[in-house]
Each structure stands twice: as C-alpha cells, then as structure tokens.
Design an enzyme around this catalytic site. Structure first.
Site, PDB file in Angstrom:
ATOM      1  N   SER A  92       0.867  -1.182   0.000  1.00 37.40           N
ATOM      2  CA  SER A  92       0.000   0.000   0.000  1.00 37.40           C
ATOM      3  C   SER A  92       0.900   1.228   0.000  1.00 37.40           C
ATOM      4  O   SER A  92       1.466   1.592   1.035  1.00 37.40           O
ATOM      5  CB  SER A  92      -0.917  -0.002   1.223  1.00 37.40           C
ATOM      6  OG  SER A  92      -1.860  -1.042   1.137  1.00 37.40           O
ATOM      7  N   LYS A 167      -7.082   2.392  -3.203  1.00 36.11           N
ATOM      8  CA  LYS A 167      -6.719   1.924  -1.865  1.00 36.11           C
ATOM      9  C   LYS A 167      -6.600   3.099  -0.902  1.00 36.11           C
ATOM     10  O   LYS A 167      -7.047   3.026   0.256  1.00 36.11           O
ATOM     11  CB  LYS A 167      -5.404   1.140  -1.902  1.00 36.11           C
ATOM     12  CG  LYS A 167      -4.888   0.696  -0.530  1.00 36.11           C
ATOM     13  CD  LYS A 167      -5.880  -0.201   0.201  1.00 36.11           C
ATOM     14  CE  LYS A 167      -5.468  -0.467   1.659  1.00 36.11           C
ATOM     15  NZ  LYS A 167      -4.302  -1.319   1.790  1.00 36.11           N
ATOM     16  N   LYS A 235       0.756   6.395   7.913  1.00 35.84           N
ATOM     17  CA  LYS A 235       1.450   6.439   6.625  1.00 35.84           C
ATOM     18  C   LYS A 235       0.472   6.557   5.474  1.00 35.84           C
ATOM     19  O   LYS A 235       0.651   7.361   4.554  1.00 35.84           O
ATOM     20  CB  LYS A 235       2.329   5.190   6.478  1.00 35.84           C
ATOM     21  CG  LYS A 235       3.082   5.076   5.155  1.00 35.84           C
ATOM     22  CD  LYS A 235       2.361   4.185   4.136  1.00 35.84           C
ATOM     23  CE  LYS A 235       2.251   2.746   4.617  1.00 35.84           C
ATOM     24  NZ  LYS A 235       1.598   1.895   3.575  1.00 35.84           N
TER      25      LYS A 235
END
Length: 280
Positions: A92, A167, A235
């Site tokens: 990701s 995502k 993140k």
C-alpha cells in the site's frame, strides 16, 4: 508456477502461505529469518536475497510497508528478473511511486501491476482479501490466478497507479471511521451506556460501518494487539493527503483524522492496533 515473494510480514506471510497451500512454488525473501522459517514450515522455499528469490521466478510479488521500501527493493528485484516477467506489487503506497516503479520495470522489460489489498491480517489469513489492481488488462488477467488463493474479490480499477488511488480512498474512510468509532464509544462510556449494547444498536443503525462491525470487540475489550498498526494507518493517510495536495483536492476530514494518528504516535502507540486511538 514459481513466485518470488518479497516481504513476509503480518500481511505477506499469510498471503504467501495461501499460495503455497494452492500448490504454487513460493520462494520467499525477508530480513527476518523467523518469518522465512515460518514460510518453510508451511512448505515454501526461502532465499537469502531478493535477487535469489526472483531469479528463477515466473512472477515476483512484493508486500512492503512504505514507498521507500518498494523503490529500494526494485533496485535488486528488476535486474534479477527475466525479461517479460511480471512484478505484482501488493504494497500500500502512493500512485506516483507506483507509476515510477512501473517505468523502472518497463526499462528492464518487466511488466508490472499495482495490486494493494484490503481486509487486514484476518483477511490475509483467511484468504478473503479484496485486491484492487491497476495496470494493463492482460497483465491483471494473468495475475488473477495468483490473486484467487489470497482474495475473495478482485477489482481491476484502471491503469498503473489506479489501484493505489482507490486503496488510499479506502484508507481515508477506514482511518476516519476508526477514529469516529472510538469517539462514539467514549461518548457512550461518559453516559453510562454498556459498550456491547452500544455496538449492537449501532451496527443495526445508519451509523454502522465495516470498522464497527469487524473491530467493535477491540473497543469493547480494549484489546489493541496489533493487526493493522497505528504507524501504517498514519502512513496511508499521509500519502493520501500528499497526493490530494498534488491534485488540489481538499480532504479536510482526512487531514483531521490523520492528526489523531500523529497524536497516537506521540503517545507511544505507533506499534499498537489502529483501534488504540480509543486510548487517547
């Protein structure tokens, strides 16, 4: 088929195990020897380096934590692969980095697909992840045979980088909802509402969410052993807000949610489960 699998962390290891269980020849690489032993115990093979893991592989799969790690691994992975091979990055990260590594791959004659996943550690273990893929249609179709042992659903959402875009949109929702569910339980606590009662009512009401339904017990029991860590949620929200800035897209709620994870990290909760925002 032989797959060189780089990254055997909380997500990568169960994903690799599911491939092994499906009869795929998996050669795993990781900095942690214990994780490599766990793959070997499941019937996989291991390598001492990234290059060794992918040298004889038909396909390389990477499951890494940050864009920097993906770029670093690319330096060792791409020259070691045979021309015409396929690299599936299931990390990701952000769309721009995915586009950059796709360009690096193309220079080496390697095809690439960005295919981040949703469903958490439990989904990785059960093989019920959702794969969100970006890239050439033929390459994604080729990758589907490998996605099937790991995932319940596979979405091809567009060209290179599109998987990461979708995502990050998902992580915007998950990050904000995780913080909001924490606030809902705190509000209930302050008014003397039993936590299980609150959860049972809310999951049948308009305010329900996947976070509440799936992780509700973690708030109720204050069990924040890491599944998806605070530092990873931070993140993802950081990457989302940075990408939004590049596109001049306002994301004020996402930016506000990110500050909860900044606060959590400052409070020493970086390695705890995302639901640990309940402790703030």
């Amino acid at each position: 088929m032989t797959v060189g699998f780089v990254g055997l962390g909380r997500m990568g290891l169960p994903m690799a195990r599911n491939l092994v269980a499906d009869g795929v020849d998996v050669v795993g690489a990781d900095l942690d020897d214990e994780r490599k032993r766990a793959l070997a115990d499941a019937g996989g093979r291991t390598a001492d380096s990234i290059a060794d893991a992918v040298a004889d592989a038909d396909v390389a799969i990477t499951v890494l934590r940050t864009p920097e790690q993906v770029l670093g691994v690319a330096e060792a992975l791409l020259p070691a692969m045979d021309e015409g091979g396929l690299w599936i990055d299931m990390s990701s990260i952000d769309p721009l980095t995915s586009e950059s590594v796709a360009e690096l791959a193309a220079e080496e004659g390697i095809r690439s697909v960005d295919a981040p996943v949703s469903g958490g550690v439990s989904g990785a273990e059960a093989g019920t992840l959702s794969v969100i893929a970006g890239g050439d249609e033929d390459d994604v179709d080729e990758a589907r045979a490998l996605f099937e042992p790991m995932a319940e659903t596979v979405f091809h959402v567009g060209a290179t980088g599109a998987g990461q875009t979708v995502k990050l949109a998902n992580q915007l929702l998950v990050g904000a909802q995780t913080a909001l569910v924490a606030e809902a339980f705190r509000f209930g606590d302050a008014n003397g509402i039993d936590r299980e009662t609150l959860r049972d009512v809310l999951v049948e009401s308009a305010g329900s969410s996947w976070v509440l339904e799936t992780w509700g017990d973690r708030y109720i029991e204050e069990d924040h052993e890491p599944g998806f860590e605070i530092t990873l949620q931070h993140k993802d929200l950081r990457l989302m807000t940075e990408a939004a800035v590049e596109l001049d897209v306002p994301v004020p709620i996402g930016a506000a949610a990110m500050q909860k994870y900044v606060e959590a990290k400052r409070e020493g909760l970086a390695d705890r489960d995302v639901t640990a925002v309940f402790q703030l």
